[in-house]
Enzyme design. Structure first.
Site, PDB file in Angstrom:
ATOM      1  N   GLY A 146      32.210   6.103   1.834  1.00 60.80           N
ATOM      2  CA  GLY A 146      31.475   4.915   2.269  1.00 60.80           C
ATOM      3  C   GLY A 146      30.094   5.297   2.747  1.00 60.80           C
ATOM      4  O   GLY A 146      29.492   6.242   2.242  1.00 60.80           O
ATOM      5  N   GLU A 147      29.574   4.538   3.696  1.00 53.93           N
ATOM      6  CA  GLU A 147      28.254   4.755   4.296  1.00 53.93           C
ATOM      7  C   GLU A 147      27.099   4.404   3.360  1.00 53.93           C
ATOM      8  O   GLU A 147      25.956   4.366   3.779  1.00 53.93           O
ATOM      9  CB  GLU A 147      28.041   6.220   4.730  1.00 53.93           C
ATOM     10  CG  GLU A 147      29.019   6.775   5.710  1.00 53.93           C
ATOM     11  CD  GLU A 147      28.718   8.227   6.055  1.00 53.93           C
ATOM     12  OE1 GLU A 147      27.700   8.785   5.569  1.00 53.93           O
ATOM     13  OE2 GLU A 147      29.500   8.817   6.813  1.00 53.93           O
TER      14      GLU A 147
END
Length: 414
Positions: free
Chosen positions: A377-378
């Site tokens: 993610g991120e």
């Protein structure tokens, strides 16, 4: 596609229209002022459906279909100094970017990475291997420059914007908070758009009220209006948000929940079984939340809802939208159910290791650029794929044609 009229007070426009609107430009509106400080709004418990009480005007997002323009760009690609189709998917990517921006020789300008962060009340049910404190700790890591997305954003010259949509902690004032002054080049900025200290536990009731969901949409749209550039890269952070993504996929696409729910941050077999059981409870509790905004309010997160608003606004402004993994794709799924032509503005960066992501991409008809089993993610996958977009534009804008280079074509050689 137009949403039913939504009841409420007169709305407040987010952005002043430009003197000469870009093709496909739209506007997103919301009635209630947004709390821009760290203090969240008070939660109400009206339990009403978002689709009947949210005060929202979804921007009209027309199709980009333009046969003449597409043919002209494809002709240019086909006559570069290479065998026909020899650059494979890079050629398809170049054509897509050209069509999104409406430019024969597209140039990507001031790309903005947006990482939307929030906590989830459902995390208290043990659906994640990590504690909720990780959300705020990772936000601090983003701001300190130590996270994967921080490193990749610096490497590729992406402006890193971290958005506190509902983290269960207040962040101290910073010298360069964006509402006060512009940050120094290369420094991340923290946007304070907190709607609460996390959503409620959606296994007990709706994750957010209709008003909160509507305000999240408004916040995302308004933020895009404030950002320069013509490309938006999506990222997120929130312990428990793979659960929201799985729930939205199951409800909006009819997929079996057990088959689209993964280990998230690293649950073991027993933890995964517990997670699936909890999510089955949630899905049953919110059986009536079948419309996109209803499902989003009932089972989504503040960061997902804010991202939906950002996607709609970016699509209305014909920005290139670079989608990351499972959670960001869930936001795009909701946005596309409101305005299907959103998908024409999206580039899907990668296929993640989450089992639900494969099926979600299939429902969207999306073929991602990378398949590296990423599940961080991120926005990390979007950042990794970014150089491919830059290369696609460079190929279209700088590579010589056969005529320009004085190189014989295959037909001339025959």
């Amino acid at each position: 596609m137009v949403l039913p009229e939504l009841r409420g007070a007169p709305y407040l426009r987010l952005c002043n229209p430009p003197a000469t609107p870009a093709p496909g430009q739209g506007r997103f509106a919301m009635s209630t002022p947004t709390p821009h400080s760290a203090a969240p709004i008070e939660h109400s418990h009206d339990g009403a459906n978002a689709a009947t009480t949210a005060i929202a005007a979804i921007p009209a997002i027309p199709s980009l279909a333009d046969a003449a323009f597409t043919q002209r760009v494809q002709h240019a690609i086909d006559h570069k100094t290479k065998p026909l189709g020899a650059l494979g998917r890079l050629e398809q990517l170049a054509l897509r970017i050209a069509c999104i921006l409406g430019q024969d020789r597209p140039v990507l300008q001031q790309p903005q990475m947006l990482v939307f962060a929030a906590d989830h009340g459902l995390a208290a049910r043990g659906v994640s291997a990590y504690p909720v404190d990780v959300t705020w700790q990772m936000v601090e890591n983003f701001m300190a420059g130590g996270a994967a997305v921080s490193v990749l954003a610096r490497q590729h010259g992406l402006a890193l914007n971290v958005v506190d949509c509902g983290v269960a902690r207040d962040f101290p004032a910073r010298e360069q908070d964006p509402d006060d002054k512009l940050p120094q080049p290369g420094q991340p900025r923290l946007w304070r758009r907190k709607l609460g200290y996390g959503t409620r536990d959606c296994s007990q009731g709706p994750a957010m009220t209709a008003t909160e969901c509507a305000m999240a949409l408004r916040n995302g749209a308004a933020l895009v209006c404030q950002l320069p550039g013509n490309a938006l890269l999506l990222g997120e952070m929130g312990i428990g948000n793979t659960s929201s993504a799985s729930l939205l996929l199951a409800r909006l696409c009819g997929e079996p929940l057990a088959e689209v729910t993964g280990a998230g941050t690293g649950l073991d077999a027993a933890g995964l079984a517990r997670k699936i059981g909890v999510l089955q409870e949630v899905l049953q509790l919110h059986a009536q939340a079948t419309q996109p905004l209803d499902a989003l309010a009932a089972m989504g997160g503040f960061e997902v809802a804010t991202m939906v608003g950002a996607v709609l606004q970016a699509a209305a402004e014909r920005r290139v939208i670079v989608v990351d993994g499972f959670i960001t794709t869930a936001a795009v799924l909701v946005a596309s159910r409101l305005q299907p032509a959103v998908l024409e503005r999206c580039v899907f960066s990668h296929r993640s290791g989450e089992p639900g992501h494969v099926r979600m991409l299939a429902h969207l008809g999306a073929e991602p650029l990378l398949d590296w089993q990423l599940r961080l993610g991120e926005g990390s996958g979007a950042a990794l794929a970014w150089p491919l977009l830059v290369s696609a534009c460079a190929m279209l804008g700088e590579m010589a044609s056969f005529a320009q280079a004085g190189v014989s074509t295959r037909s001339e050689e025959a």
